[in-house]
Design an enzyme around this catalytic site. Structure first.
Site, PDB file in Angstrom:
ATOM      1  N   GLY A  13     156.582  33.759 119.663  1.00 10.75           N
ATOM      2  CA  GLY A  13     157.098  33.506 121.001  1.00 10.75           C
ATOM      3  C   GLY A  13     158.609  33.466 121.020  1.00 10.75           C
ATOM      4  O   GLY A  13     159.234  32.701 120.273  1.00 10.75           O
ATOM      5  N   GLY A  15     160.477  32.740 123.792  1.00 12.97           N
ATOM      6  CA  GLY A  15     160.976  31.976 124.926  1.00 12.97           C
ATOM      7  C   GLY A  15     161.950  30.908 124.470  1.00 12.97           C
ATOM      8  O   GLY A  15     162.533  30.988 123.381  1.00 12.97           O
ATOM      9  N   PHE A  16     162.118  29.870 125.274  1.00 20.10           N
ATOM     10  CA  PHE A  16     163.114  28.851 124.941  1.00 20.10           C
ATOM     11  C   PHE A  16     162.816  28.173 123.605  1.00 20.10           C
ATOM     12  O   PHE A  16     163.701  28.036 122.761  1.00 20.10           O
ATOM     13  CB  PHE A  16     163.181  27.804 126.054  1.00 20.10           C
ATOM     14  CG  PHE A  16     163.891  28.283 127.287  1.00 20.10           C
ATOM     15  CD1 PHE A  16     165.266  28.454 127.295  1.00 20.10           C
ATOM     16  CD2 PHE A  16     163.187  28.584 128.437  1.00 20.10           C
ATOM     17  CE1 PHE A  16     165.929  28.908 128.421  1.00 20.10           C
ATOM     18  CE2 PHE A  16     163.833  29.030 129.575  1.00 20.10           C
ATOM     19  CZ  PHE A  16     165.211  29.198 129.574  1.00 20.10           C
ATOM     20  N   GLY A  17     161.579  27.738 123.398  1.00 22.57           N
ATOM     21  CA  GLY A  17     161.253  27.043 122.163  1.00 22.57           C
ATOM     22  C   GLY A  17     161.425  27.914 120.947  1.00 22.57           C
ATOM     23  O   GLY A  17     162.093  27.539 119.971  1.00 22.57           O
ATOM     24  N   VAL A  81     150.150  38.723 118.982  1.00 20.26           N
ATOM     25  CA  VAL A  81     149.335  37.992 118.014  1.00 20.26           C
ATOM     26  C   VAL A  81     147.906  37.903 118.527  1.00 20.26           C
ATOM     27  O   VAL A  81     147.664  37.575 119.699  1.00 20.26           O
ATOM     28  CB  VAL A  81     149.917  36.589 117.773  1.00 20.26           C
ATOM     29  CG1 VAL A  81     148.993  35.758 116.891  1.00 20.26           C
ATOM     30  CG2 VAL A  81     151.298  36.694 117.140  1.00 20.26           C
ATOM     31  N   GLU A 177     161.823  27.802 145.182  1.00 24.37           N
ATOM     32  CA  GLU A 177     162.958  28.697 144.967  1.00 24.37           C
ATOM     33  C   GLU A 177     162.718  30.067 145.594  1.00 24.37           C
ATOM     34  O   GLU A 177     163.602  30.637 146.235  1.00 24.37           O
ATOM     35  CB  GLU A 177     163.229  28.815 143.467  1.00 24.37           C
ATOM     36  CG  GLU A 177     163.790  27.535 142.867  1.00 24.37           C
ATOM     37  CD  GLU A 177     163.921  27.576 141.362  1.00 24.37           C
ATOM     38  OE1 GLU A 177     164.690  26.765 140.811  1.00 24.37           O
ATOM     39  OE2 GLU A 177     163.245  28.405 140.713  1.00 24.37           O
ATOM     40  N   ASP A 306     155.491  24.849 126.007  1.00 24.32           N
ATOM     41  CA  ASP A 306     154.283  24.835 126.832  1.00 24.32           C
ATOM     42  C   ASP A 306     153.024  24.967 126.012  1.00 24.32           C
ATOM     43  O   ASP A 306     151.924  24.766 126.540  1.00 24.32           O
ATOM     44  CB  ASP A 306     154.346  25.980 127.853  1.00 24.32           C
ATOM     45  CG  ASP A 306     155.439  25.772 128.891  1.00 24.32           C
ATOM     46  OD1 ASP A 306     155.494  24.690 129.482  1.00 24.32           O
ATOM     47  OD2 ASP A 306     156.247  26.699 129.088  1.00 24.32           O
ATOM     48  N   ALA A 332     162.303  23.981 130.517  1.00 25.51           N
ATOM     49  CA  ALA A 332     163.109  24.593 129.464  1.00 25.51           C
ATOM     50  C   ALA A 332     163.661  23.563 128.491  1.00 25.51           C
ATOM     51  O   ALA A 332     163.631  23.772 127.265  1.00 25.51           O
ATOM     52  CB  ALA A 332     164.250  25.398 130.088  1.00 25.51           C
ATOM     53  N   GLN A 333     164.189  22.449 128.991  1.00 25.09           N
ATOM     54  CA  GLN A 333     164.854  21.487 128.125  1.00 25.09           C
ATOM     55  C   GLN A 333     163.945  20.908 127.038  1.00 25.09           C
ATOM     56  O   GLN A 333     164.339  20.847 125.864  1.00 25.09           O
ATOM     57  CB  GLN A 333     165.491  20.373 128.949  1.00 25.09           C
ATOM     58  CG  GLN A 333     166.905  20.663 129.387  1.00 25.09           C
ATOM     59  CD  GLN A 333     167.833  20.911 128.203  1.00 25.09           C
ATOM     60  OE1 GLN A 333     167.855  20.168 127.236  1.00 25.09           O
ATOM     61  NE2 GLN A 333     168.602  21.987 128.289  1.00 25.09           N
TER      62      GLN A 333
END
Length: 439
Positions: A13, A15-17, A81, A177, A306, A332-333
């Site tokens: 992954g 993404g952010f992590g 994967v 948004e 997530d 995200a944080q």
């Protein structure tokens, strides 16, 4: 020990992590392989801007290979994967297997249609650049088709209204948004670009099943966000359950709403990572992890972002303890901080140092943009709604964009749009030849 001879770390992954875990291992004596089915790092908090033509896709999704081109201990692999062989410590791909000493699962989320996956073709979610491109093209096509109908001698007002009715299912951050941005986009487009459509012809309808929009925010901020959206012309329906979605629109609380443009912003579910591991998961599919974010019974496997159900102590912006055993939100944080923590833990193990203390979360608050210069901010010790909150939102998001060039381009783009009130991207690029997109 060098990176080449050190432990093998596979991160699934980008993404952010996953991105921050890989980046934080830059100086560790490990060899990292970052696997993602896409070749870009998606800055999800600003994906709605790509979906509404405010930004180009590459400004919110830089290439992973480019981002890690100078980090010599990272290999980037574009692949999907299919599973994990826990016993033999291998990640399974369609054409090969990757051995690992440490495995970090940061596999993210999928749009959750709550058992109605057949709705996906009609009501796209906002989960990737392709979906942002599809939503933007549908929005622009709706105006083009409505303009064409309005020019016909016997134009049917009902058909035009159907084309210009935009339905968003889900009043969380993404739904709010999108609703605000579409409302402003419609007002500007109808005022300037489409001469045969009356101002106010577009309808933006936002449906939320709970009693209020932005349910994760304080009630006062939720109320202010609602008032601002209504001032923009958005019609909001709370405590309203969407029961059906089809090519003609939706059915909500038994009432039929006709629309050719339905967008799904109602919920998400975790990836099948828990199934790959045979690990315990919650009802959303998130892996239940230990205080160090490892999977129970497998100290070499970590789940973050997530993908994981994480409970941890929290501290506020002043590093004062603010919560005990708090479940981490899918934002995200938390993912960023978890990625950095796991990288620190793996780096210490690789160099024979003691493990760090259990993970704790630095809670910097929540932000959501509601309009062109309007946002809501909950920094825990201070809450605000309006222009000041928007400045904070803009500053935070510019800061966390990856790459100096992207930060510069986005700031310049926003400045030009603020002055000209024009979208950056107005081309219809997605293939809308499917039946649900036709007249």
């Amino acid at each position: 020990m060098t990176a080449e001879s050190g432990p093998r770390v596979v991160i699934v992954g980008g993404g952010f992590g996953g991105f921050y875990a890989a980046r934080s291992l830059a100086k560790a004596a490990v060899r990292v392989t970052l696997v993602d089915k896409r070749n870009y790092h998606l800055f999800r908090p600003m994906l709605y801007q790509a979906a509404t033509g405010l930004l180009a896709g590459d400004e919110v999704a830089p290439s992973l290979r480019v981002l890690f081109s100078k980090q010599e201990n990272v290999d980037v692999l574009m692949s999907e994967v299919t599973g994990v062989d826990v016993a033999n410590r291998k990640v399974l791909l369609p054409n090969c297997e990757l051995g690992y000493d440490y495995l970090v699962l940061a596999t993210g989320i999928h749009v959750n249609y709550f058992g109605h996956d057949e709705w996906k073709a009609i009501a796209p979610g906002l989960d990737s650049l392709a979906e942002a491109d599809l939503i933007r093209s549908r929005l622009l096509t709706a105006f083009e088709k409505a303009e064409r109908l309005a020019l016909c001698a016997n134009a049917d007002p009902a058909r035009i209204q159907e084309m210009l009715t935009f339905v968003l299912v889900g009043g969380g951050t993404v739904g709010v948004e999108l609703a605000g941005t579409i409302a402003e986009m419609a007002a500007m487009a109808l005022q300037r670009d489409f001469r045969h459509l009356a101002p106010g012809a577009a309808q933006i309808l936002l449906y939320e099943g709970t009693p209020r929009i932005l349910p994760s925010f304080a009630e006062e901020l939720s109320a202010k966000a609602r008032r601002h959206l209504e001032q923009l012309g958005v019609k909001i329906f709370t405590s309203t359950r969407v029961e059906s979605v089809d090519a003609e629109g939706i059915v909500a609380n038994g009432a039929r709403i006709r629309s050719r443009n339905v967008m799904w912003t109602a919920g998400v579910s975790a990836s099948p990572a828990a199934q790959w591991l045979g690990a315990e998961a919650d009802k959303s599919g998130r892996v239940k992890v230990n205080p160090d974010l490892s999977v129970p019974g497998h100290p070499e496997i970590f789940a973050i972002g997530d993908t994981a159900l994480v409970t941890a102590n929290t501290r506020n912006l002043f590093f004062m303890k603010s919560g005990t055993n708090v479940t981490m939100p899918g934002l995200a944080q938390p993912a960023i901080q978890q990625g950095e923590y796991v990288a620190k833990l793996i780096g210490r193990r690789a160099s024979g140092q003691p493990a760090p203390d259990p993970f704790w979360y630095w809670d910097k608050g929540d932000l959501a943009v509601v309009g062109r210069t309007y946002a809501v901010a909950d920094l825990r010790f201070w809450r605000s709604a309006g222009f000041l909150a928007w400045l904070i939102w803009a500053g935070v998001h510019i800061y966390f964009l990856i790459g100096f060039a992207n930060r510069l381009f986005v700031m310049l783009r926003w400045a030009v749009q603020f002055v000209t009130r024009r979208r950056a991207v107005g081309a219809i690029s997605a293939d809308l030849s499917a039946p649900e997109a036709t007249e």
